[in-house]
Design a protein around this motif. Structure first.
Motif, PDB file in Angstrom:
ATOM      1  N   VAL A   2     -22.616 -12.970 -13.044  1.00 23.21           N
ATOM      2  CA  VAL A   2     -22.368 -13.931 -13.948  1.00 23.21           C
ATOM      3  C   VAL A   2     -21.109 -12.766 -14.133  1.00 23.21           C
ATOM      4  O   VAL A   2     -21.197 -11.027 -13.858  1.00 23.21           O
ATOM      5  CB  VAL A   2     -23.152 -13.216 -14.743  1.00 23.21           C
ATOM      6  CG1 VAL A   2     -23.448 -13.934 -16.810  1.00 23.21           C
ATOM      7  CG2 VAL A   2     -24.457 -14.037 -14.448  1.00 23.21           C
ATOM      8  N   HIS A   3     -20.000 -13.543 -14.499  1.00 20.94           N
ATOM      9  CA  HIS A   3     -19.182 -13.090 -15.328  1.00 20.94           C
ATOM     10  C   HIS A   3     -18.849 -12.181 -16.762  1.00 20.94           C
ATOM     11  O   HIS A   3     -20.274 -12.100 -16.824  1.00 20.94           O
ATOM     12  CB  HIS A   3     -17.868 -13.563 -15.918  1.00 20.94           C
ATOM     13  CG  HIS A   3     -17.242 -14.569 -14.824  1.00 20.94           C
ATOM     14  ND1 HIS A   3     -16.470 -14.222 -13.591  1.00 20.94           N
ATOM     15  CD2 HIS A   3     -17.221 -15.542 -13.999  1.00 20.94           C
ATOM     16  CE1 HIS A   3     -15.776 -14.769 -13.119  1.00 20.94           C
ATOM     17  NE2 HIS A   3     -16.208 -15.889 -13.027  1.00 20.94           N
ATOM     18  N   ALA A   4     -18.529 -10.782 -16.624  1.00 23.23           N
ATOM     19  CA  ALA A   4     -18.686  -9.813 -17.654  1.00 23.23           C
ATOM     20  C   ALA A   4     -18.574 -11.212 -18.906  1.00 23.23           C
ATOM     21  O   ALA A   4     -17.899 -11.459 -19.531  1.00 23.23           O
ATOM     22  CB  ALA A   4     -18.037  -8.893 -17.748  1.00 23.23           C
ATOM     23  N   THR A  79     -15.203 -21.083 -24.961  1.00 27.03           N
ATOM     24  CA  THR A  79     -15.601 -21.145 -25.840  1.00 27.03           C
ATOM     25  C   THR A  79     -15.776 -19.225 -25.052  1.00 27.03           C
ATOM     26  O   THR A  79     -15.782 -18.691 -24.673  1.00 27.03           O
ATOM     27  CB  THR A  79     -16.572 -21.272 -26.438  1.00 27.03           C
ATOM     28  OG1 THR A  79     -18.155 -20.686 -26.324  1.00 27.03           O
ATOM     29  CG2 THR A  79     -17.166 -22.708 -27.595  1.00 27.03           C
ATOM     30  N   ALA A  80     -15.454 -18.624 -26.617  1.00 25.24           N
ATOM     31  CA  ALA A  80     -15.420 -16.904 -27.322  1.00 25.24           C
ATOM     32  C   ALA A  80     -15.381 -16.575 -27.949  1.00 25.24           C
ATOM     33  O   ALA A  80     -15.136 -17.187 -28.800  1.00 25.24           O
ATOM     34  CB  ALA A  80     -13.575 -16.454 -26.359  1.00 25.24           C
ATOM     35  N   ILE A  89     -20.099   0.213 -27.735  1.00 24.84           N
ATOM     36  CA  ILE A  89     -20.351  -0.764 -27.145  1.00 24.84           C
ATOM     37  C   ILE A  89     -18.690  -1.777 -26.913  1.00 24.84           C
ATOM     38  O   ILE A  89     -18.708  -2.291 -25.667  1.00 24.84           O
ATOM     39  CB  ILE A  89     -20.206  -2.396 -28.274  1.00 24.84           C
ATOM     40  CG1 ILE A  89     -21.342  -1.604 -28.949  1.00 24.84           C
ATOM     41  CG2 ILE A  89     -20.721  -3.316 -27.875  1.00 24.84           C
ATOM     42  CD1 ILE A  89     -22.357  -2.679 -30.300  1.00 24.84           C
ATOM     43  N   GLU A  90     -17.645  -1.595 -26.749  1.00 26.01           N
ATOM     44  CA  GLU A  90     -16.949  -1.808 -26.381  1.00 26.01           C
ATOM     45  C   GLU A  90     -16.358  -1.066 -24.688  1.00 26.01           C
ATOM     46  O   GLU A  90     -15.717  -1.714 -23.850  1.00 26.01           O
ATOM     47  CB  GLU A  90     -15.945  -1.373 -27.262  1.00 26.01           C
ATOM     48  CG  GLU A  90     -14.327  -2.133 -26.341  1.00 26.01           C
ATOM     49  CD  GLU A  90     -12.821  -2.761 -28.008  1.00 26.01           C
ATOM     50  OE1 GLU A  90     -11.962  -3.273 -27.019  1.00 26.01           O
ATOM     51  OE2 GLU A  90     -13.142  -1.153 -28.825  1.00 26.01           O
ATOM     52  N   THR A 186     -17.509 -10.177 -27.028  1.00 23.90           N
ATOM     53  CA  THR A 186     -18.521 -10.100 -26.918  1.00 23.90           C
ATOM     54  C   THR A 186     -19.006 -11.636 -26.432  1.00 23.90           C
ATOM     55  O   THR A 186     -20.588 -11.053 -25.947  1.00 23.90           O
ATOM     56  CB  THR A 186     -19.617 -10.446 -28.276  1.00 23.90           C
ATOM     57  OG1 THR A 186     -19.538 -10.894 -29.576  1.00 23.90           O
ATOM     58  CG2 THR A 186     -19.101  -8.584 -28.862  1.00 23.90           C
ATOM     59  N   GLY A 187     -18.604 -12.763 -26.282  1.00 24.55           N
ATOM     60  CA  GLY A 187     -19.520 -13.832 -25.368  1.00 24.55           C
ATOM     61  C   GLY A 187     -18.145 -14.353 -24.753  1.00 24.55           C
ATOM     62  O   GLY A 187     -17.457 -14.737 -25.016  1.00 24.55           O
ATOM     63  N   ILE A 188     -18.501 -15.415 -24.238  1.00 27.65           N
ATOM     64  CA  ILE A 188     -17.570 -15.895 -23.252  1.00 27.65           C
ATOM     65  C   ILE A 188     -18.791 -17.759 -22.662  1.00 27.65           C
ATOM     66  O   ILE A 188     -19.758 -17.209 -22.803  1.00 27.65           O
ATOM     67  CB  ILE A 188     -16.781 -15.631 -21.940  1.00 27.65           C
ATOM     68  CG1 ILE A 188     -15.998 -14.661 -22.113  1.00 27.65           C
ATOM     69  CG2 ILE A 188     -16.345 -16.881 -21.334  1.00 27.65           C
ATOM     70  CD1 ILE A 188     -15.863 -14.298 -21.080  1.00 27.65           C
TER      71      ILE A 188
END
Length: 254
Positions: A2-4, A79-80, A89-90, A186-188
């Motif tokens: 799974v991609h980051a 989407t992102a 977190i970063e 934070t999401g793809i």
């Protein structure tokens, strides 16, 4: 692998379970190219009404700034989601992504997944100054991959450079000379909110100067076919009125 920051295929299949057609390898619905082409010609208001009749009331957003007001966007949503930065977190997101083979800053990662016919749709929490998700270089990369454009609840930079990309358009909240800062991915290919609209990966994105409509993948064929019928009916009615064969009341009452 799974991609980051990308949600799992299983989760994407669950969220888009109504779609019964072809999919990309990661599970994103793959609306046929033919329907995307046909969707460019349908009435925007007709499509919106059809979605409302199906109970989908949160699929339209307006108030955009654009590079061009005469270049339409149509394609499948990739989407992102971005949120304000938090150092711990970063740091973890960057470390995991680089360990998985991702390069550079996180705002380039969704672009690496784009394919022809996609539209990059990003929730950048409305940030303008310091919220510039792309400039000319990334804009060229996006267009080379998609032959389309972007819809950002955020900003872009390099207005003149982006405007020079023939066929590319950007629907954004603003233009700003700053670089991206204090924003983290934070999401793809996750569900996102664009203003008042809900967007899932694989939705059909239709954007023009009126606004942006996000059509759920499983409803695209119904919306396109129904809107085409409405257009034929309206063309017939207009012709009958012009010829004097019917009154306005007769046509308007169907």
């Amino acid at each position: 692998m799974v991609h980051a920051q990308q949600i799992s295929k299983e989760e994407l299949l669950f969220l888009t379970a109504e779609w019964k057609g072809a999919r990309f390898d990661d599970g994103r619905p793959r609306i046929p190219d033919e329907l995307i082409t046909r969707a460019r010609a349908i009435g925007f208001d007709d499509a919106w009404t059809i979605l409302r009749n199906e109970g989908y009331n949160n699929q339209f957003e307006q108030g955009w700034q654009m590079l061009h007001d005469d270049v339409q966007i149509a394609g499948r949503a990739l989407t992102a989601m971005y949120i304000p930065s938090r150092p711990d977190i970063e740091k973890s997101i960057l470390k995991r992504g680089h360990n998985q083979g991702k390069k550079g800053n996180t705002n380039s990662w969704p672009i690496d997944l784009l394919q022809k016919g996609d539209v990059y749709v990003a929730d950048g929490f409305g940030k303008i100054g310091g919220g510039t998700l792309i400039g000319q270089t990334l804009g060229n990369a996006i267009f080379n991959r998609t032959e389309s454009g972007v819809v950002f609840d955020a900003a872009v930079r390099d207005f003149d450079g982006l405007k020079d990309i023939k066929g590319f358009n950007a629907f954004v909240r603003g233009f700003h000379p700053s670089f991206l800062e204090e924003s983290m991915l934070t999401g793809i290919n996750t569900p996102i909110r664009i203003g008042k609209a809900v967007v899932l990966p694989g939705d059909l994105v239709l954007s023009n100067k009126e606004g942006t409509l996000f059509i759920p993948a499983h409803l695209v064929e119904k919306v396109v076919v129904t809107a085409e019928f409405i257009q034929l009916r309206d063309d017939f009615g207009n012709e009958r009125i012009k010829s004097g064969a019917y009154s306005v009341g007769q046509i308007d009452n169907q």
